[in-house]
Design a protein around this motif. Structure first.
Motif, PDB file in Angstrom:
ATOM      1  N   UNK A   1       0.936  -1.293   0.031  1.00 38.69           N
ATOM      2  CA  UNK A   1       0.004  -0.290   0.103  1.00 38.69           C
ATOM      3  C   UNK A   1       0.747   1.230  -0.022  1.00 38.69           C
ATOM      4  N   UNK A   2       1.796   1.032   0.790  1.00 37.40           N
ATOM      5  CA  UNK A   2       2.760   2.315   0.938  1.00 37.40           C
ATOM      6  C   UNK A   2       3.308   2.769  -0.251  1.00 37.40           C
ATOM      7  N   UNK A   3       3.643   1.829  -1.199  1.00 33.93           N
ATOM      8  CA  UNK A   3       4.419   2.244  -2.625  1.00 33.93           C
ATOM      9  C   UNK A   3       3.657   2.025  -3.821  1.00 33.93           C
ATOM     10  N   UNK A   4       2.460   1.509  -3.749  1.00 36.07           N
ATOM     11  CA  UNK A   4       1.635   1.228  -4.945  1.00 36.07           C
ATOM     12  C   UNK A   4       0.415   1.470  -5.012  1.00 36.07           C
ATOM     13  N   UNK A   5      -0.097   2.269  -3.884  1.00 35.87           N
ATOM     14  CA  UNK A   5      -1.307   2.941  -3.842  1.00 35.87           C
ATOM     15  C   UNK A   5      -1.300   4.386  -3.765  1.00 35.87           C
ATOM     16  N   UNK A   6      -1.918   5.123  -4.593  1.00 33.82           N
ATOM     17  CA  UNK A   6      -2.061   6.654  -4.765  1.00 33.82           C
ATOM     18  C   UNK A   6      -2.321   7.385  -3.597  1.00 33.82           C
TER      19      UNK A   6
END
Length: 463
Positions: free
Chosen positions: A453-458
């Motif tokens: 989530x930290x890296x792939x969610x806008x």
């Protein structure tokens, strides 16, 4: 959340009633186990005092970790042994371990005191970790559409890999998705060293929770929940199933810091007991691929299945009888196997097996070892480090639970609330079926989607 004095008085009255019942049972009970019943009575009183103290605190909340842990230990080391004595069900695969009751109960009390000290300790961790990071996160940091897209991708991939693993090990896809109602369960079993793929199912729990919370389609929510739970139930893994079953219910209440009504908790408890007892009584036929066999099943069978779940104390009693008098402590080898556990056998074909089944076999008998008998977590801590090791690890466990409690204190930290909703029911198999080398990867794989989530969610503007 301070609980009312009326409820505390009600709890005290209930505990006094249970004490009178236990004293009566000790007086009228089998003379063969009178000493065991007496020590169990003292353990009951000790646990009641602990529970009254826990409930009388200003910051008490029914869904905090110590409440779950206390309930689990009470069921394992007080209620179930007493029940089994009067049902004459004191043996495990033909070995009577009740002579270890007195020593085992004293060791448990020492460990539980250490856990309470750790839970109430003032020791703090200076380094920032995931507990702190989850506290700071809020769903406002993420774009909901982006979060749902990510969740569906991770959830779908996890379920697909888990189903592929089952097919590679000879299980039928239609059988897995239909809870055994259609098709045969097993084809010819193939010799792939891919058991590590079974852990991928835990990666589906966090995205499942995101979908249940933020998707507006009720149909999709139902489908996602069922497709997550049914394959796990079909394999008969009740310790895994209890996590996605309870997490949505826990999240519903901790997000507003509310306490469910007594009748609601009663209904939920009834459903959970029915489901887990049902799986306990049908998983034999499900695992061998003959389908769902519910002939002659009743709710009482489910209750017996649940009590068998708490019957892991028998193995622990056997352990205190044989360690260290007949076998030396394993000196940390069981806990250190948690590192080796991460290495797939497809990479390391000669990877040694865990010592747990050997130790359990030494504590009981060969049939129990081959049948996969389990013990509570303190069984592993005791045989791995003796009483001193047990006390130290239980203190650390209590300290970790204290920090875990902080995860639900900020209602805006949605990621933290979801993580807590999953970790809390995960404590049930951790306590009842203690096997650190198996439980630690469970927690790691379950929390992995948060890293994504930290890296792939806008993130939204200003997040």
């Amino acid at each position: 959340m301070k609980i009312s004095r009326l409820r505390i008085l009600g709890l005290i009255f209930l505990e006094m009633l249970l004490t009178i019942v236990i004293i009566f049972l000790w007086w009228k009970g089998p003379s063969l186990y009178s000493n065991q019943l007496l020590i169990l009575l003292f353990c009951h009183l000790f646990m009641c005092i602990c529970l009254i103290y826990i409930m009388s605190r200003d910051n008490f909340y029914v869904f905090e970790p110590i409440v779950f842990v206390t309930f689990m230990y009470y069921m394992i080391f007080v209620f179930t042994p007493i029940y089994d004595i009067f049902e004459d069900n004191v043996s495990i695969f033909g070995t009577n371990t009740m002579s270890g009751c007195i020593k085992g109960t004293i060791i448990f009390v020492a460990g539980f005191i250490a856990l309470l000290i750790g839970y109430n300790s003032k020791i703090v961790c200076r380094k920032k970790g995931y507990f702190v990071e989850f506290q700071k996160r809020t769903i406002l940091e993420y774009d909901k559409h982006s979060l749902l897209t990510y969740s569906y991708v991770v959830w779908g991939s996890s379920i697909a890999i888990y189903l592929l693993y089952n097919m590679m090990t000879g299980r039928n896809l239609l059988y897995m998705l239909s809870f055994g109602f259609f098709s045969q369960g097993l084809n010819s079993t193939q010799g792939y060293s891919v058991d590590f793929l079974s852990m991928i199912i835990y990666c589906s729990f966090v995205p499942m929770m995101n979908i249940l919370i933020y998707d507006k389609s009720k149909l999709l929510k139902i489908l996602v929940f069922l497709i997550t739970c049914i394959p796990v139930a079909t394999r008969g893994f009740r310790s895994v199933l209890i996590i996605p079953l309870m997490a949505p219910f826990i999240y519903r209440y901790i997000k507003t810091k509310k306490t469910p009504k007594i009748y609601v908790m009663g209904i939920i408890t009834f459903i959970v007991i029915f489901m887990l007892g049902f799986i306990e009584n049908t998983r034999g036929s499900m695992r061998v691929g003959t389908g769902l066999n519910i002939e002659g099943y009743s709710y009482l069978d489910g209750m017996d299945g649940i009590l068998d779940y708490f019957g892991s104390y028998k193995t622990f009693y056997g352990a205190v009888m044989t360690y260290p008098s007949e076998h030396p402590y394993t000196c940390g080898q069981q806990l250190l196997y948690s590192i080796v556990m991460y290495i797939p056998r497809v990479i390391w074909p000669g990877k040694p097996n865990s010592l747990i089944q050997e130790v359990i076999g030494n504590s009981t008998n060969e049939i129990a070892r081959l049948s996969g008998a389990a013990w509570p977590n303190i069984g592993e801590y005791y045989t791995d480090g003796g009483i001193i090791g047990l006390i130290f690890i239980m203190f650390i466990l209590g300290w970790l639970l204290k920090h875990m409690k902080k995860m639900y204190e900020n209602p805006k930290a949605k990621s933290s609330l979801i993580a807590y909703s999953l970790l809390l029911p995960a404590l049930i198999p951790i306590i009842a079926y203690g096997y650190t080398a198996g439980n630690l990867p469970t927690i790691v794989f379950m929390m992995l989607p948060f890293c994504g989530e930290k890296y792939f969610v806008k993130k939204v503007v200003g997040g």
